[in-house]
Structure formats: C-alpha cells, structure tokens
Write a protein that holds these residues in place. Structure first.
Motif, PDB file in Angstrom:
ATOM      1  N   TYR A  20      -4.890   5.236 -13.437  1.00 48.07           N
ATOM      2  CA  TYR A  20      -5.050   4.601 -12.131  1.00 48.07           C
ATOM      3  C   TYR A  20      -6.485   4.559 -11.530  1.00 48.07           C
ATOM      4  CZ  TYR A  20      -3.186   2.522  -7.699  1.00 48.07           C
ATOM      5  OH  TYR A  20      -2.913   1.672  -6.497  1.00 48.07           O
ATOM      6  N   TYR A  67      -8.411   4.738  -3.300  1.00 45.00           N
ATOM      7  CA  TYR A  67      -8.100   4.476  -4.691  1.00 45.00           C
ATOM      8  C   TYR A  67      -6.552   3.427  -4.772  1.00 45.00           C
ATOM      9  CZ  TYR A  67     -10.851   7.533  -7.716  1.00 45.00           C
ATOM     10  OH  TYR A  67     -11.963   8.275  -8.449  1.00 45.00           O
ATOM     11  N   THR A  68      -5.979   3.980  -3.771  1.00 45.77           N
ATOM     12  CA  THR A  68      -4.732   3.091  -3.792  1.00 45.77           C
ATOM     13  C   THR A  68      -5.112   1.781  -3.107  1.00 45.77           C
ATOM     14  OG1 THR A  68      -3.657   5.215  -2.981  1.00 45.77           O
ATOM     15  CG2 THR A  68      -2.391   3.127  -2.572  1.00 45.77           C
ATOM     16  N   LEU A  85       1.701   7.390  -6.374  1.00 46.43           N
ATOM     17  CA  LEU A  85       0.545   8.350  -6.802  1.00 46.43           C
ATOM     18  C   LEU A  85       0.863   9.663  -6.016  1.00 46.43           C
ATOM     19  CD1 LEU A  85      -2.507   6.141  -5.887  1.00 46.43           C
ATOM     20  CD2 LEU A  85      -2.152   7.277  -8.052  1.00 46.43           C
ATOM     21  N   GLN A  86       1.376   9.760  -5.133  1.00 43.10           N
ATOM     22  CA  GLN A  86       1.860  10.972  -4.518  1.00 43.10           C
ATOM     23  C   GLN A  86       2.753  11.784  -5.339  1.00 43.10           C
ATOM     24  OE1 GLN A  86       2.668  10.637  -0.262  1.00 43.10           O
ATOM     25  NE2 GLN A  86       4.187  12.021  -0.073  1.00 43.10           N
ATOM     26  N   LEU A 136      -8.198   9.623  -2.271  1.00 42.36           N
ATOM     27  CA  LEU A 136      -6.597   8.986  -2.848  1.00 42.36           C
ATOM     28  C   LEU A 136      -6.370   7.684  -2.249  1.00 42.36           C
ATOM     29  CD1 LEU A 136      -4.671  10.004  -4.864  1.00 42.36           C
ATOM     30  CD2 LEU A 136      -3.216  10.321  -3.119  1.00 42.36           C
ATOM     31  N   THR A 153      -9.277   1.189 -11.109  1.00 42.02           N
ATOM     32  CA  THR A 153     -10.023   0.681  -9.775  1.00 42.02           C
ATOM     33  C   THR A 153     -11.583   0.657  -9.953  1.00 42.02           C
ATOM     34  OG1 THR A 153      -9.877   3.159  -8.961  1.00 42.02           O
ATOM     35  CG2 THR A 153      -8.129   1.714  -8.246  1.00 42.02           C
ATOM     36  N   GLU A 180       2.541   1.955  -3.511  1.00 41.20           N
ATOM     37  CA  GLU A 180       1.596   2.501  -4.492  1.00 41.20           C
ATOM     38  C   GLU A 180       1.245   3.965  -4.027  1.00 41.20           C
ATOM     39  OE1 GLU A 180      -0.705   0.700  -6.775  1.00 41.20           O
ATOM     40  OE2 GLU A 180       1.070  -0.715  -6.864  1.00 41.20           O
ATOM     41  N   LEU A 181       0.954   4.165  -2.820  1.00 46.12           N
ATOM     42  CA  LEU A 181       0.546   5.520  -2.530  1.00 46.12           C
ATOM     43  C   LEU A 181       1.638   6.516  -2.677  1.00 46.12           C
ATOM     44  CD1 LEU A 181      -1.386   7.272  -0.877  1.00 46.12           C
ATOM     45  CD2 LEU A 181      -0.430   6.768   1.349  1.00 46.12           C
ATOM     46  N   PHE A 184       0.934  -1.311  -0.057  1.00 47.18           N
ATOM     47  CA  PHE A 184      -0.125   0.022   0.034  1.00 47.18           C
ATOM     48  C   PHE A 184       1.000   1.414   0.216  1.00 47.18           C
ATOM     49  CE2 PHE A 184      -2.049   3.331   2.382  1.00 47.18           C
ATOM     50  CZ  PHE A 184      -3.254   3.593   1.739  1.00 47.18           C
TER      51      PHE A 184
END
Ligand SMILES: NC(=O)c1ccc[n+]([C@@H]2O[C@H](COP(=O)([O-])OP(=O)(O)OC[C@H]3O[C@@H](n4cnc5c(N)ncnc54)[C@H](OP(=O)(O)O)[C@@H]3O)[C@@H](O)[C@H]2O)c1
Ligand SMILES: NC(=O)c1ccc[n+]([C@@H]2O[C@H](COP(=O)([O-])OP(=O)(O)OC[C@H]3O[C@@H](n4cnc5c(N)ncnc54)[C@H](OP(=O)(O)O)[C@@H]3O)[C@@H](O)[C@H]2O)c1
Lengths: 307, 307
Positions: free
Chosen positions: A277, B198-199, A262-263, B195, A281, A258-259, A255
């Motif tokens: 992304y 989604y992650t 995205l960040q 966010l 989902t 992935e975070l 997790f």
C-alpha cells in the motif's frame, strides 16, 4: 500600461485572502481600470484601503457593483445567496458576475436564479490558498502557476474568454469544467483531506493522557502539517462541508473503508499488505511534483528553513 | 577542534537519512574521533564513503562495532533484533549502544535481551525527518532545534548524560522519557497521521471516475501535503505500524469515533458543531508555532516559494 485593462471597473465583494490577492495581482499587471471593494465590517474595509487593495470602498455590495463590468463574489459560500439578492437590481447591463467559492453546484443554485437577463454569470474557483485569511493575508503571487477552474453554465463564450484572460494575466492556468465534476474532484483533493486533518487535530486536543503541551512540543512531521491545514478559516470550511455534502460523504465513505482495511492489516500483522500500500502511494507524489504543483525539496517543518 | 570529541569511535549501523545526518552533524562539530559505518548494500556504503559520511566503511555490522565506544542502530525497527544478535559478541566493554527507531518499546524488547553485561543500552528517537531516505538524503542541520527523546531503561546516568551531550551538540533538544509514553505520544503526533495520509492518497489513487491525472493536476493544499507524507519510506512505516500496533490502534479508534461525529454533522447539516470544532483546532496550531516547531509563514505549496 502597454495594454488596456481587461475590465474597466472591478467590484470585489468580500476583501479577504482571495479578494486581496486578486486586487494585488490585478494592480501589478494593470488589469483593472478601477477596483472597488466592500466587506461586511468597517475594519476590513479600512485595512483594504490602507493596503491599497481597492481604489475605493463602499459600505454596501449594492453600491460597490454600480457600473462595474466585473463583479467577483469573494465571500464564504454560505453568504453568496444573500449577496446575489442584494446586488441583482444594481448590476450594470452586460456585466460579468463570477465568484471564487470552493464549491460550485451550491453557488450556482444560490446565485444563478437571481441574476437578471443579460448578466454573464460564470462561476469560478482558484485552486490556490493558504491557511490564513482576512484583508492582510492576500499577496499578488498567490495564483501563479495554479489552476483556476471556470464553470461553463451556459454563459456567453466571449464573456468566458475575457474572464479567462483576466485569470491568465494574474498568473493562473485556466480550465473550464462542469460543476458536479468540480465538486467531486475537490472533495478528493481538498475537502476530505481538510476534514481528516481537522479530525486528527481534534483527537489530539481531546487526549488528556497525552497532554496538550506534549503533543505540541513533540509535534513531528505529519501532525505538524495537519495542524496547519486545521488552522484554516472555520466559517469557510463549515460552508464547504454543508454545501458539498454529497461528494464529501461519498469520499469519506471510501476513506473509511480503506482505513478499516489498513487497520485490519495492522491488527493481524500483515506487513506485506502495508508495504504494498505504502509503495503504491509514493507514485502519486511523483506525479504532483512532475506537474509542478509542489517541489521535491524535503520539508522538515521550518518554513523559510526549507532547503 | 577546541574540545575533545564526545566519543572516540562511533559506529553507524545503517547509512540512510538519519545516520547520514548524524554523521554530517558530528563532523561539523568535531564530536567523533572516527566514524565507521556499515549498510546492507555495497551501493549505500559506496555513496556514504563518497559523501564523506564515514571515515571508513565495513561490510558487516560485526566489524563496524569493533572498538567503538558508541554504536548507533539506524535501520528500520524490524531489522534491529538481527543486528543486535550479530553485534553483541563484538561490542567493546563499556560501549554505549543506542538507536534512532521511531518506536521504542519494540526496540527495547528486540535489543535489550541480547546486550552483554557492561554495555549501556540507551534507546533514542530524534523527532526529525523528511519524506526522503537513503544515503544521499542526510544533511547536518536536520536535528537543529528538534527534540531527541532518550529512554531511561535503567542505564548508567553518566552514559545517558554523555549521549545527551552528543545530541545537544548536534543541535537537538534532549528529553528523557518512558518508552510506553513515547509510543503513545508518537502514535498521536506522527504514526496515526501518517497512516491517515497514506489512506487518503490511496483513496485518490483508487478513484477511476476522478482520473489520476486530474487528482494530480488539481492537487490543492490538503491533499498535496498528504502526498508528501505518503511518499515516506514504505519499509520504515510498515515496521512502525507493526511494532507500535496497540497505541496506533487505540488512536485510530478515537479518530474514527470523531470522524463519524463530524460525518454525522455534515449529513444532518449541523453547521454550529462544525464551526465550533474547526475553531477549537485552530488553537493547537498557535501552540506549535509558539513552541518553535513550525513557522507561521503561510504555505502555498511551492517549497522555496514559501514567503
Ligand atoms: N482560503 C482559501 O484557501 C480559498 C481558496 C480558494 C477559494 N476560496 C473561497 O474564497 C472565498 C473567500 O475566501 P477567503 O479565504 O478570501 O476568505 P476570508 O479571507 O475569510 O475573507 C472573507 C471575506 O468575506 C466577507 N464576509 C464573510 N462573511 C460574510 C457575510 N456573511 N456577508 C458578507 N460578507 C462576508 C468578510 O468580511 P469581513 O472581513 O468584514 O468579515 C471578508 O472580507 C470563499 O468562498 C472560499 O470558499 C478560499
Ligand atoms: N525518516 C524519518 O523521518 C525518521 C525519523 C526519525 C527516526 N527514524 C528511524 O530511523 C531509522 C532509519 O531511518 P532512515 O530514514 O534513516 O532510513 P533509510 O534512509 O531508509 O536508511 C535505512 C538504512 O538501513 C539499512 N537497512 C535497511 N534494512 C536493513 C536490514 N534489514 N538489515 C540491515 N540494514 C538495513 C539500509 O541499508 P541499504 O541502503 O544498504 O539498504 C539503510 O542504510 C528507522 O528505524 C526509522 O524508524 C526515521
């Protein structure tokens, strides 16, 4: 009833949300000859009697299991071993012992070593619950159309089939799986999401600039759902994380990876990555609705107000 | 109607969930003399006419705003500037222009510089939505008992009061606040939670060992809620994160810090820390229920099946 009960005497150890729902579901369908229950406090035992969850309550688990052909451990995972040690000498020969704990390997390690020969120990986990707990929280419909996972840890096939029948008649869909696989799947679908929700609500609570009352007042979809999840019982969830440590930490690691990706996309303004992304989902949601585990009805956050 | 409309002619630019809900709420209460709408695609314009969201649709935003005393920008945040440039020369003198975008500072930067003198630009944000989008998704009740935040960026107080009246009559509770404060509060209550959801759904989708179908099949409370959140419109959310970058990154930083602290507690077996944390987060839920932004009804994940 038109059919005989599945078990003559069921002993419920712990009388909270899950035990209460089992009691009401068993009564509704006439699945138990007699339901005996026990809980730690007299207050809970009193409510259970008053709500008619049990025909009889006992002060100790040792008494409650006497002559029961089914014993269901409905206490937090961390309390299972003490109970197993307490009840072991009092179990009727040939009885089935099961549990409803949210973690399975740790429950097997805590309970199985104490079970006398001739006892069928079949760990279980109904994938059903709400954020509420206690003897007032249960209701007969909780398990309807939900999965209950039973673990085959080498028990007698007939004993497993009988327990599966009980769950099926309470409305559940039963599947048998391996304990470690269970713990990994649940780390993804339940344990890690709960930890994340608790964390996000904790962050909001910490922020002094955005005052508590504003966070509460302007709580929108997203956070509102997180607060519901993060209102679940602290003892139950502490035990889940302590006992499903490895799988939870593994999924948390993924997790975080992935975070961070995205960040980074947010920081660098990579709109295409974000859009791709978020599109991916969406599909998994469709799958859950098709599988009947939720409805497509939009949720705008007012319970009965759902359209 | 017993009272005259609040605006003689309302132009809705974009005809999705929010515009559609506004149209139906305005019609129900007779708040607009005429509703004119436009959307990017002919398909959306066609559905909007058929559902009766607008009295009239136009092919371009420039045409739609002619003689309107209220113009509402209901497009993704990233599309606001292009629309502002397009409509600016066609706005009626003294008209009010507002928007419903989920981010406010970026919308002000995108729209305000293009507004001619004499136009009242009042940014807005209804804190109401579902995970669905498009011209079929709107319904008149969406804003009931929800907050709508208006931003006072120096507009005429009478114009603000009139727009506030429109929202109030659509059922909303109106508050006026500052754009930057709005963006920070929303980063906490909505943007960061989205966010994260989604992650988590992305992580589940990635895991090949835990097959997709199992994650879907055994989807329990927690993950199920996350998938609903993560089914929201990808374009809208891409734009939110790109335009509320600073506040989102700040809250994400705090989130990661807290998550690492909890992760450490799990790794070291610090049950007391976990229990204390989970107890604290319960209180904030109570606050949201007391504030009427959600109900205490337990959610067991079947929409209409909520008790
Ligand atoms: N809630 C869910 O969503 C859910 C879903 C699936 C499985 N489970 C699992 O089901 C089990 C029970 O959960 P629940 O939600 O029914 O919990 P609950 O409503 O909080 O009830 C727990 C019961 O266990 C008793 N108890 C607690 N600690 C004990 C201890 N140290 N020794 C003896 N008895 C103790 C309590 O007695 P008092 O009331 O007298 O304190 C209470 O009757 C847990 O293992 C949990 O992981 C929960
Ligand atoms: N959904 C929520 O929960 C929510 C809540 C509060 C505020 N908001 C905000 O409200 C606004 C609209 O959201 P929504 O949920 O109503 O969206 P939606 O249902 O997806 O509708 C968006 C509308 O904008 C049009 N549009 C999209 N891109 C465009 C472009 N580049 N140029 C011109 N028109 C374009 C679309 O036209 P076509 O259909 O023809 O493509 C559609 O009519 C967004 O700014 C969002 O941040 C959303």
């Amino acid at each position: 009833m038109s059919h005989p009960p599945v078990y003559e005497r069921v002993a419920l150890i712990g009388l909270g949300l899950i035990a209460g729902s089992m009691a009401l579901a068993m009564k509704r369908a006439g699945l138990a000859g007699e339901i005996v229950g026990t809980a730690r406090t007299a207050a809970t035992r009193g409510v259970a009697l008053k709500r008619g969850l049990c025909d009889r309550v006992c002060e100790t688990a040792a008494e409650a299991v006497e002559d029961a052909d089914l014993v269901v451990l409905c206490v937090p995972v961390g309390a299972m071993e003490t109970i197993a040690i307490e009840i072991a000498p009092h179990l009727a020969p040939g009885a089935t012992v099961t549990d409803v704990g949210s973690v399975k390997r740790a429950v097997i390690d805590a309970v199985a070593p104490h079970m006398p020969d001739g006892i069928h120990f079949i760990p279980g986990h109904p994938l059903a619950g709400t954020e509420q707990s206690g003897p007032e929280a249960g209701f007969a419909e909780l398990f309807e159309n939900r999965f209950t996972l039973l673990i085959d840890d080498g028990a007698d096939p007939d004993a497993i089939a009988r327990l599966a029948r009980l769950w099926t008649e309470m409305g559940a869909r039963v599947e048998v799986m391996d304990a470690d696989h269970h713990d990994l799947v649940l780390a993804v679908t339940s344990h890690t999401p709960h930890l994340i929700a608790y964390t996000m609500v904790g962050v909001a609570d910490d922020l002094r600039r955005v005052t508590d009352s504003e966070v509460i007042k302007y709580s929108a979809a997203g956070f509102r759902d997180f607060t519901r999840i993060a209102a679940s019982d602290p003892t139950m969830w502490r035990d889940v994380f302590l006992t499903n440590k490895d799988a939870t930490l593994e999924i948390l690691g993924r997790f975080t990876e992935e975070l961070f990706a995205l960040q980074r996309a947010i920081r660098t303004g990579d709109g295409e990555m974000l859009h791709d992304y978020f599109t991916r989902t969406r599909a998994i949601r469709r799958g859950i609705i098709d599988a009947g585990q939720d409805t497509a009805t939009p949720d705008f956050g007012r319970g009965g107000g759902k359209r």
